[in-house]
Design an enzyme around this catalytic site. Structure first.
Site, PDB file in Angstrom:
ATOM      1  N   ASP A  73     -34.092 -22.830 -18.942  1.00 23.13           N
ATOM      2  CA  ASP A  73     -35.053 -22.842 -20.039  1.00 23.13           C
ATOM      3  C   ASP A  73     -35.279 -21.397 -20.483  1.00 23.13           C
ATOM      4  O   ASP A  73     -35.379 -20.503 -19.640  1.00 23.13           O
ATOM      5  CB  ASP A  73     -36.372 -23.474 -19.567  1.00 23.13           C
ATOM      6  CG  ASP A  73     -37.298 -23.803 -20.720  1.00 23.13           C
ATOM      7  OD1 ASP A  73     -37.740 -22.860 -21.413  1.00 23.13           O
ATOM      8  OD2 ASP A  73     -37.598 -24.989 -20.927  1.00 23.13           O
ATOM      9  N   ILE A  74     -35.379 -21.171 -21.790  1.00 22.50           N
ATOM     10  CA  ILE A  74     -35.563 -19.792 -22.271  1.00 22.50           C
ATOM     11  C   ILE A  74     -36.982 -19.281 -22.033  1.00 22.50           C
ATOM     12  O   ILE A  74     -37.215 -18.082 -22.078  1.00 22.50           O
ATOM     13  CB  ILE A  74     -35.186 -19.623 -23.763  1.00 22.50           C
ATOM     14  CG1 ILE A  74     -36.042 -20.519 -24.648  1.00 22.50           C
ATOM     15  CG2 ILE A  74     -33.712 -19.864 -23.977  1.00 22.50           C
ATOM     16  CD1 ILE A  74     -35.904 -20.206 -26.135  1.00 22.50           C
ATOM     17  N   HIS A 101     -36.989 -31.669 -17.978  1.00 21.86           N
ATOM     18  CA  HIS A 101     -37.417 -30.396 -17.396  1.00 21.86           C
ATOM     19  C   HIS A 101     -37.363 -30.520 -15.877  1.00 21.86           C
ATOM     20  O   HIS A 101     -37.878 -31.479 -15.312  1.00 21.86           O
ATOM     21  CB  HIS A 101     -38.861 -30.069 -17.807  1.00 21.86           C
ATOM     22  CG  HIS A 101     -38.994 -29.680 -19.232  1.00 21.86           C
ATOM     23  ND1 HIS A 101     -38.929 -28.375 -19.661  1.00 21.86           N
ATOM     24  CD2 HIS A 101     -39.176 -30.438 -20.342  1.00 21.86           C
ATOM     25  CE1 HIS A 101     -39.080 -28.336 -20.967  1.00 21.86           C
ATOM     26  NE2 HIS A 101     -39.220 -29.582 -21.411  1.00 21.86           N
ATOM     27  N   HIS A 122     -34.435 -34.274 -23.320  1.00 18.94           N
ATOM     28  CA  HIS A 122     -34.184 -33.234 -22.317  1.00 18.94           C
ATOM     29  C   HIS A 122     -35.156 -33.365 -21.161  1.00 18.94           C
ATOM     30  O   HIS A 122     -36.332 -33.611 -21.339  1.00 18.94           O
ATOM     31  CB  HIS A 122     -34.226 -31.827 -22.916  1.00 18.94           C
ATOM     32  CG  HIS A 122     -35.507 -31.465 -23.599  1.00 18.94           C
ATOM     33  ND1 HIS A 122     -35.857 -31.951 -24.848  1.00 18.94           N
ATOM     34  CD2 HIS A 122     -36.516 -30.647 -23.218  1.00 18.94           C
ATOM     35  CE1 HIS A 122     -37.030 -31.449 -25.198  1.00 18.94           C
ATOM     36  NE2 HIS A 122     -37.459 -30.659 -24.224  1.00 18.94           N
TER      37      HIS A 122
END
Length: 172
Positions: free
Chosen positions: A61-62, A132, A130
């Site tokens: 994750d960015i 996490h 998506h």
């Protein structure tokens, strides 16, 4: 890739362009979707941590909410978790399996100290399914504890999603 870009890239008609256009037409790929582009290696600087599987990719994750924060994403463009049905339960399970594998590959083995789940619409920043995967959950900062909070209106664990999908189908 737009038709003009395909023509400019290959005047003779590049077969990769034709495939992308066809996939966009049937909803498999969305060139405007960052996760579709990442899953195809079209975003420089994004390291794919899991891509041998034909259906899923994984990357960091960015804006990590924990020391380990990965996203597991289907290569095929799919809507958020509210669009899933009973038929998607194996996909959800496979996404969790890939996330756990990436954690273990990165030397995190306490799978009891994880937060694994999805943002619940309308609290999705990207309209592509998506998962996490955050670890250790015990080290989530204040803001991350809120964003990835269990039993909230905006986050659902993978197990909760599977239960919902199973329950929807038994009610039908």
């Amino acid at each position: 890739m737009a038709e003009a870009e395909c023509s400019a890239a290959s005047p003779a008609g590049d077969s990769a362009c034709s495939v992308k256009q066809e996939e966009e037409a049937v909803g498999v790929y969305d060139s405007k979707c960052i996760f579709c582009r990442i899953s195809r290696g079209q975003e420089p600087g994004t390291e794919l941590l899991h891509s041998p599987d034909e259906d899923l990719v994984c990357f960091k994750d960015i804006r990590p909410g924990a020391p380990h924060h990965y996203l597991v994403v289907p290569k095929k463009h799919m809507g958020n978790c509210k669009t899933l049905t009973k038929d998607n339960i194996p996909l959800v399970k496979k996404m969790v399996e890939v996330g756990n594998t990436i954690l273990q590959r990165n030397h995190f083995t306490d799978l009891e100290d994880t937060r694994v789940g999805y943002h619940w619409p309308p609290f999705c920043t990207i309209a592509h399914l998506h998962l996490h995967v955050l670890a250790p959950a015990s080290q989530l900062g204040f803001l991350s504890r809120m964003i990835y909070r269990l039993n909230s209106y905006w986050f659902i664990t993978a197990d909760q999603l599977i239960e919902r999908l199973q329950a929807e189908n038994t009610a039908s």
